[in-house]
Design an enzyme around this catalytic site. Structure first.
Site, PDB file in Angstrom:
ATOM      1  CD  GLU A 149      -9.148   2.934  -3.138  1.00  0.00           C
ATOM      2  OE1 GLU A 149     -10.016   2.022  -2.632  1.00  0.00           O
ATOM      3  OE2 GLU A 149      -8.061   2.798  -2.582  1.00  0.00           O
ATOM      4  CB  ALA A 181     -11.402   2.178   4.757  1.00  0.00           C
ATOM      5  CB  VAL A 182      -9.517   7.541   2.372  1.00  0.00           C
ATOM      6  CG1 VAL A 182      -7.733   7.223   3.018  1.00  0.00           C
ATOM      7  CG2 VAL A 182      -9.111   6.701   1.079  1.00  0.00           C
ATOM      8  CG  HIS A 235      -2.693  -0.481   1.197  1.00  0.00           C
ATOM      9  ND1 HIS A 235      -3.516   0.105   1.147  1.00  0.00           N
ATOM     10  CD2 HIS A 235      -2.358  -2.382   1.177  1.00  0.00           C
ATOM     11  CE1 HIS A 235      -3.901  -1.043   0.538  1.00  0.00           C
ATOM     12  NE2 HIS A 235      -3.845  -2.546   1.286  1.00  0.00           N
ATOM     13  N   PRO A 236       1.000   2.413  -0.818  1.00  0.00           N
ATOM     14  CG  PRO A 236      -0.698   3.667  -1.930  1.00  0.00           C
ATOM     15  CD  PRO A 236      -0.690   2.714  -1.294  1.00  0.00           C
ATOM     16  CB  SER A 256      -3.686   3.866  -4.540  1.00  0.00           C
ATOM     17  OG  SER A 256      -3.830   2.942  -4.203  1.00  0.00           O
TER      18      SER A 256
END
Length: 471
Positions: free
Chosen positions: A391, A426-427, A371-372, A388
């Site tokens: 999101e 979880a943005v 994940h970044p 991503s």
């Protein structure tokens, strides 16, 4: 590959609004089974007498013999019961669907003429009223074809609906594959119609009932009096009528037989129910063909690419990015026992999460490190995955001020230095402010706690991604 064929999901937690004509709260589909003259009998070429659905308690087949008592009970259905029911429904202008055993229809011409004059739908109940469970598929298919031929010859037009009743595991498929039917009813699995796919053919199914059915006068546990039958029908109707008032209109099937409900003491309960149902506003009494035509127009079938039917390569291609840069999770999930329950976001999410949860700690750590950073260097360089990017944009992380970006980058660095993997949240469930608050709160946790928290957030991100793609 293991695939599980049974469909436990159906319409799911939010079934469609039936939108019955006139805004009806419930559609009451009354079916009269016409079997008299189509049952097991040496006269019909069978090897034994009938034993099913009569008033003879504990009846058993008589191999090689006719059964006078059984025959006379069936005869009552044709001679007296049918005409009592015909008067009851025509006087009330309530149309029926007939489940007509084709050979029975051929032996009862006056009753067929009365059905047609009343405008009742005459559907097929199969060629003979016999058990099909052990019948070879090719033999059953031949009987289905002969039933179509004889039905059109006797009635004057082919059936548009089908219900075998004592069916085999092949019946629904075989009848659907004729491509001649507007509806099939050999299921008991829903309160609403639904579609089944057979190759490129979409078949409408209108589920039937074995409990709101007068057959319970002849089975145990069952009804003894007409009043018991009325009470059960009333309770079912009340429940469905209430649901319809809440925007969840359903269908109520009622199954009848001439030789059972046609008896005087039993029909009194049916008459009482009809009085009760007709006293309510917003009740539709359709034939099943009316339901089929309404459903096909209002809820036409929409095909989707079903995960449980995908080849491995396509499955991984479609869902390999659900867990960030970890297609091996999708690859392993493909080999699970997938079925119709996994053709929705919730079902497939469960399958993917099973593979993530059963992976080694090192494998799960690899997923976390894939994940970044939030608003990190990859985002600035526009090198995030499409998921991503979307999101982070949803929480306005792509539009930070220089000071905000510096804050995020410092928090990212401190978090990774302490825990060994990026801060994951979880943005889409959050805003820029709540993400910052979570950053400050979680950075002080021990790594074991944060590992579990990060894994839970990875699963939530996957769930949201799947909901973008599947029902």
């Amino acid at each position: 590959m293991t695939r599980y064929p049974r469909d436990f999901r159906g319409h799911g937690p939010t079934p469609p609004d039936a939108a019955w004509p006139g805004g009806a709260r419930v559609a009451v589909s009354i079916v009269l089974n016409y079997e008299e003259g189509g049952e097991n009998n040496l006269l019909h070429g069978d090897g034994q007498s009938e034993a099913f659905l009569s008033d003879i308690a504990g009846a058993a087949p008589w191999p090689g013999l006719r059964h006078w008592n059984m025959e006379s009970i069936y005869d009552y259905g044709a001679r007296a019961g049918f005409w009592r029911l015909h008067r009851l429904f025509t006087e009330r202008d309530i149309p029926l669907t007939i489940y007509g055993v084709t050979t029975a229809l051929a032996r009862n011409p006056e009753q067929v003429a009365a059905m047609k004059a009343a405008g009742w739908e005459i559907a097929s109940h199969g060629l003979k009223w016999v058990d099909h469970r052990d019948m070879p598929p090719e033999e059953e298919a031949a009987q289905i074809a002969e039933s179509f031929r004889l039905h059109e010859e006797v009635v004057g037009e082919p059936p548009q609906g089908w219900y075998t009743g004592r069916c085999s595991m092949n019946t629904v498929r075989l009848t659907a594959e004729t491509r001649k039917l507007a509806w099939i009813s050999d299921t008991y699995d829903d309160d609403l119609p639904y579609w089944r796919e057979y190759g490129d053919h979409d078949q409408l199914v209108i589920p039937y009932t074995l409990e709101a059915n007068d057959m319970r006068f002849a089975t145990a546990p069952g009804y003894i009096t007409g009043e018991q039958f009325f009470t059960y029908l009333k309770d079912s109707f009340d429940t469905l009528y209430e649901e319809g008032g809440e925007g969840r209109a359903k269908m109520f099937s009622v199954g009848l037989h001439n030789r059972l409900i046609g008896r005087p003491g039993k029909v009194a309960g049916l008459r009482k129910f009809l009085d009760y149902a007709q006293s309510h506003q917003g009740v539709w009494f359709p034939r099943r063909i009316d339901i089929a035509e309404h459903w096909a127009k209002t809820h036409p079938h929409k095909r989707i690419e079903r995960p449980s039917q995908m080849a491995r390569n396509r499955f991984v291609e479609r869902f390999g990015s659900i867990f960030e840069h970890s297609p091996w999770i999708a690859d392993r999930a493909w080999a699970l026992e997938l079925g119709p329950a996994h053709d929705c976001a919730t079902g497939l999410h469960n399958a993917l999460c099973r593979m993530f949860r059963s992976a080694t700690a090192a494998e799960r750590l690899d997923v976390l490190t894939a994940h970044p950073d939030l608003a990190g260097k990859l985002a600035a360089a526009r090198r995030l995955t499409a998921e991503s990017t979307h999101e982070q944009a949803s929480a306005a992380l792509d539009a930070l001020t220089d000071d905000e970006r510096a804050t995020f980058q410092k928090l990212n660095a401190d978090y990774v230095a302490k825990h060994g993997f990026p801060f994951i949240i979880a943005v889409r469930d959050n805003t820029k402010d709540t993400i910052l608050a979570a950053f400050h709160a979680r950075i002080g946790n021990d790594t074991t706690t944060e590992f579990a928290t990060a894994c839970a957030q990875v699963e939530r991100i996957a769930e949201l991604r799947l909901k973008d793609q599947l029902p």
